[in-house]
Design a protein around this motif. Sequence first.
Motif, mmCIF file in Angstrom:
data_model
loop_
_atom_site.group_PDB
_atom_site.id
_atom_site.type_symbol
_atom_site.label_atom_id
_atom_site.label_comp_id
_atom_site.label_asym_id
_atom_site.label_seq_id
_atom_site.Cartn_x
_atom_site.Cartn_y
_atom_site.Cartn_z
ATOM 1 N N GLU A 23 0.827 -1.211 0.000
ATOM 2 C CA GLU A 23 0.000 0.000 0.000
ATOM 3 C C GLU A 23 0.861 1.260 0.000
ATOM 4 O O GLU A 23 0.565 2.228 -0.692
ATOM 5 C CB GLU A 23 -0.939 0.001 1.208
ATOM 6 N N ILE A 24 1.948 1.255 0.775
ATOM 7 C CA ILE A 24 2.789 2.450 0.867
ATOM 8 C C ILE A 24 3.490 2.712 -0.462
ATOM 9 O O ILE A 24 3.509 3.847 -0.961
ATOM 10 C CB ILE A 24 3.820 2.308 2.005
ATOM 11 N N THR A 25 4.076 1.676 -1.061
ATOM 12 C CA THR A 25 4.754 1.891 -2.345
ATOM 13 C C THR A 25 3.756 2.309 -3.425
ATOM 14 O O THR A 25 4.064 3.149 -4.277
ATOM 15 C CB THR A 25 5.501 0.621 -2.778
ATOM 16 N N GLY A 26 2.551 1.720 -3.383
ATOM 17 C CA GLY A 26 1.523 2.122 -4.339
ATOM 18 C C GLY A 26 1.114 3.565 -4.139
ATOM 19 O O GLY A 26 0.919 4.311 -5.104
ATOM 20 N N MET A 27 0.959 3.984 -2.872
ATOM 21 C CA MET A 27 0.578 5.365 -2.574
ATOM 22 C C MET A 27 1.659 6.339 -3.042
ATOM 23 O O MET A 27 1.364 7.402 -3.607
ATOM 24 C CB MET A 27 0.347 5.541 -1.078
ATOM 25 N N ILE A 28 2.916 5.988 -2.853
ATOM 26 C CA ILE A 28 4.013 6.859 -3.276
ATOM 27 C C ILE A 28 3.990 7.038 -4.791
ATOM 28 O O ILE A 28 4.146 8.150 -5.313
ATOM 29 C CB ILE A 28 5.366 6.286 -2.803
ATOM 30 N N ASP A 29 3.777 5.946 -5.499
ATOM 31 C CA ASP A 29 3.677 6.040 -6.958
ATOM 32 C C ASP A 29 2.517 6.944 -7.379
ATOM 33 O O ASP A 29 2.639 7.750 -8.309
ATOM 34 C CB ASP A 29 3.491 4.648 -7.567
ATOM 35 N N ASP A 30 1.378 6.812 -6.682
ATOM 36 C CA ASP A 30 0.214 7.641 -7.005
ATOM 37 C C ASP A 30 0.511 9.120 -6.773
ATOM 38 O O ASP A 30 0.164 9.983 -7.591
ATOM 39 C CB ASP A 30 -0.995 7.219 -6.172
ATOM 40 N N ILE A 31 1.132 9.427 -5.647
ATOM 41 C CA ILE A 31 1.419 10.827 -5.307
ATOM 42 C C ILE A 31 2.423 11.418 -6.292
ATOM 43 O O ILE A 31 2.300 12.576 -6.708
ATOM 44 C CB ILE A 31 1.934 10.933 -3.856
ATOM 45 N N ILE A 32 3.415 10.634 -6.680
ATOM 46 C CA ILE A 32 4.374 11.115 -7.673
ATOM 47 C C ILE A 32 3.651 11.422 -8.984
ATOM 48 O O ILE A 32 3.948 12.407 -9.672
ATOM 49 C CB ILE A 32 5.495 10.076 -7.880
ATOM 50 N N GLY A 33 2.661 10.586 -9.312
ATOM 51 C CA GLY A 33 1.855 10.855 -10.503
ATOM 52 C C GLY A 33 1.124 12.178 -10.400
ATOM 53 O O GLY A 33 1.038 12.941 -11.374
ATOM 54 N N PHE A 34 0.592 12.481 -9.182
ATOM 55 C CA PHE A 34 -0.072 13.772 -8.964
ATOM 56 C C PHE A 34 0.898 14.923 -9.225
ATOM 57 O O PHE A 34 0.572 15.899 -9.895
ATOM 58 C CB PHE A 34 -0.566 13.896 -7.529
ATOM 59 N N ILE A 35 2.081 14.798 -8.650
ATOM 60 C CA ILE A 35 3.056 15.885 -8.743
ATOM 61 C C ILE A 35 3.408 16.164 -10.200
ATOM 62 O O ILE A 35 3.467 17.312 -10.648
ATOM 63 C CB ILE A 35 4.324 15.540 -7.938
ATOM 64 N N LYS A 36 3.634 15.102 -10.951
ATOM 65 C CA LYS A 36 3.981 15.267 -12.360
ATOM 66 C C LYS A 36 2.821 15.895 -13.136
ATOM 67 O O LYS A 36 3.025 16.745 -14.003
ATOM 68 C CB LYS A 36 4.360 13.921 -12.967
ATOM 69 N N LYS A 37 1.599 15.475 -12.812
ATOM 70 C CA LYS A 37 0.428 16.014 -13.508
ATOM 71 C C LYS A 37 0.239 17.490 -13.176
ATOM 72 O O LYS A 37 -0.033 18.312 -14.063
ATOM 73 C CB LYS A 37 -0.826 15.228 -13.123
ATOM 74 N N ILE A 38 0.398 17.837 -11.907
ATOM 75 C CA ILE A 38 0.228 19.234 -11.492
ATOM 76 C C ILE A 38 1.284 20.113 -12.156
ATOM 77 O O ILE A 38 1.017 21.252 -12.550
ATOM 78 C CB ILE A 38 0.302 19.352 -9.961
ATOM 79 N N SER A 39 2.512 19.594 -12.279
ATOM 80 C CA SER A 39 3.593 20.398 -12.865
ATOM 81 C C SER A 39 3.362 20.673 -14.345
ATOM 82 O O SER A 39 3.937 21.603 -14.909
ATOM 83 C CB SER A 39 4.939 19.695 -12.676
ATOM 84 N N THR A 40 2.504 19.863 -14.995
ATOM 85 C CA THR A 40 2.202 20.092 -16.414
ATOM 86 C C THR A 40 0.839 20.737 -16.628
ATOM 87 O O THR A 40 0.618 21.404 -17.637
ATOM 88 C CB THR A 40 2.246 18.765 -17.200
ATOM 89 N N ASP A 41 -0.087 20.561 -15.680
ATOM 90 C CA ASP A 41 -1.449 21.079 -15.850
ATOM 91 C C ASP A 41 -1.666 22.390 -15.114
ATOM 92 O O ASP A 41 -2.714 22.630 -14.522
ATOM 93 C CB ASP A 41 -2.478 20.049 -15.359
ATOM 94 N N THR A 42 -0.656 23.245 -15.116
ATOM 95 C CA THR A 42 -0.811 24.581 -14.543
ATOM 96 C C THR A 42 -1.412 25.477 -15.619
ATOM 97 O O THR A 42 -1.996 25.003 -16.577
ATOM 98 C CB THR A 42 0.563 25.118 -14.100
ATOM 99 N N ALA A 43 -1.260 26.791 -15.466
ATOM 100 C CA ALA A 43 -1.695 27.708 -16.524
ATOM 101 C C ALA A 43 -1.001 27.317 -17.821
ATOM 102 O O ALA A 43 0.145 26.852 -17.811
ATOM 103 C CB ALA A 43 -1.337 29.138 -16.141
#
Length: 649
Positions: free
Chosen positions: A303-323
């Motif tokens: 669960e922890i490794t899966g959660m880390i992968d998910d959060i990293i996915g969020f970070i990458k998405k946020i860094s591209t889906d800004t203005a």
Amino acid sequence: MGLVTSQQAAGMGGAGKPAGAQADSTFQNKEVRQLVVLVRFKPAQRAQAELDTMSAAEGMVKSVTGAVEGAVDGAENAISNIPGLEMFIKEKKTDSPSEKDYTYDYSDWDSKFSQIGSALREMNSNSKTDTFEFSSTDADGRKADGEKLFKKVNADIAGWKEYKVWIHFVGIGQGANVINECTDLLSNDATFRSERWCVKSVVYIGASLYKSVHILNTDTFKGEGQVFSFGSDFDLTQHAVNYFEPNDTLVQMIKDSNKNTVSLAVGKVKLRVITILALVLGGVEIHGISQNFVDKFDKVKSEITGMIDDIIGFIKKISTDTAAFVKLGDLPDFGKMMDGLGEIPGQCKKRLDKFFSDLGDSALDQVKHVDVSMTPQDLAGVLNCLCPLIDHITQSMGLIKYQSKTGADLAQQIITNAGVTTVYAAADISDADLSRSDPYYPKFSKKIQDLQPDMAKAYVSQAKNLIAQAAENGSDIKSFADDQKIALAEAIYLMARPMLLSKEQVYKELLTLMDSFVNFESLSKDITTNKLTDLPAGPLKSLNVSYPPELEDSIAKNNQELSRIKGFFAKNNFGMDADSQYFIFNSHNVVCSTMPDAVWFCLDQATTYVDYERSVGKDNQFAVTGKNEYKTAGSKQKDNVMPAQPLPV
């Protein structure tokens, strides 16, 4: 220079006179001929076929984009219907209801200008009006247009030598700067200097006036002229956009700044967090030489490794889906941080393996002598594996600061994407405010009455101030120091920000969710009790667990950066009921497409038509009603008024 206060510019009596006062020397000049010239921008016409092609292409793109987003919406909405669990943080975005472009319909001006021409000829049949249109979009072009205007004016008054001549200029938008160039040429013209000709008035409407270029030459006034300036405090084009050159890409960038839609599948992460906590809080019993804790530890690791992968996915998405005009991943240092995310899962797994190995060795050693019961607090150390991820997020957020290398890189990226190369500082001149004529004004006024101030005027003013700060010592952007570029980029972002409120709301929700990760009780409220019973460890029974010191330190540092980021979103929350496009297009169009009564009255005063009408027994109603109308006065004898007769030719 003959500048006047906003009240005087609004036609309320003139310098040194009470509201409604009339001029004293209306008919003293027996041979005055007057020329009123309207100067306005008219874009070069593109071929209709090109416009039709563009319109068809835009419609096709919108159709395809809408279909794709509709399909995605349907899938996400179906998943989000799970009771008690918000699976997605999704941007709630709607199409802008504001105007999409500048309008150049001058029919109202033409109608009223025709009436002004008739009024001039009542006083002197040789007086006339003229209109000059131009299509240039930069300073060099306006300078060349100033020469064309100069030739046009000379042609209009060429037959008026030895007559007293008053020239009145009316400039809409950038027409003001073309007029200023013309005055410089007039002041150096031998005929203009030698004749009894002068510029009697210069009237600006919605004009962006510059400190260092297109300077009005008041020598043409010959001691008689005045300047009047009108504009709306809501007009972002006048007070910001038109200080940039070129600005077509900038305007389009602002319009397109929120084209992409952000959607984050947070439900999966929520469930992982709850599962991890349930496993930890459930503790573990070890009897004899049993190793039943191994299965539990494997579940926790999964669960922890899966959660880390998910959060990293969020970070990458946020860094591209800004203005749309910000690409964080393209910034050198931030890009390195994004690349470094790939190492985080391995670092976290290494910590997990060591924790469970050490814990297992200790438990197996103890179980030789007695049964072992491990409490949630004993297992809480497993959460230290999150430190590399939290520290990396903290470092990434810490890069985006003023006066940092990444801050300067981000500023340059915004400026480059805006396509601007030059920015001018504003001239020091105040406007008579026309914002009451803007349809937005009732909303603005009502909020003030309700003690919930609308900050639309502050928003426009701050953009103008940031531009002035950046352009204080020059106009060539490539030569700007980092602090100037940062101020300029902040102005550009500020101009676009009302387009991005739906995206900022997503970020706020995500930050709130991050807060809840360190507040288990808050997070658990997002899940209904019946959902918790399906989790491996059953419902949460107790939350009395403290973080291990290392994780506490990581969270504390992360909270500092989170607070700073939250403060940025809270800063300058203008609370407006319209987006950037409204203040760029609607507010500018309403000022420039219709001749305000205040401007009309101002011209009637400058040409002395107010006094001419008064001499024939008609009073102007502007000071009373705000309308430039004339009504027959009572039969009471008027004092200090010349007989009702036209000016002689």
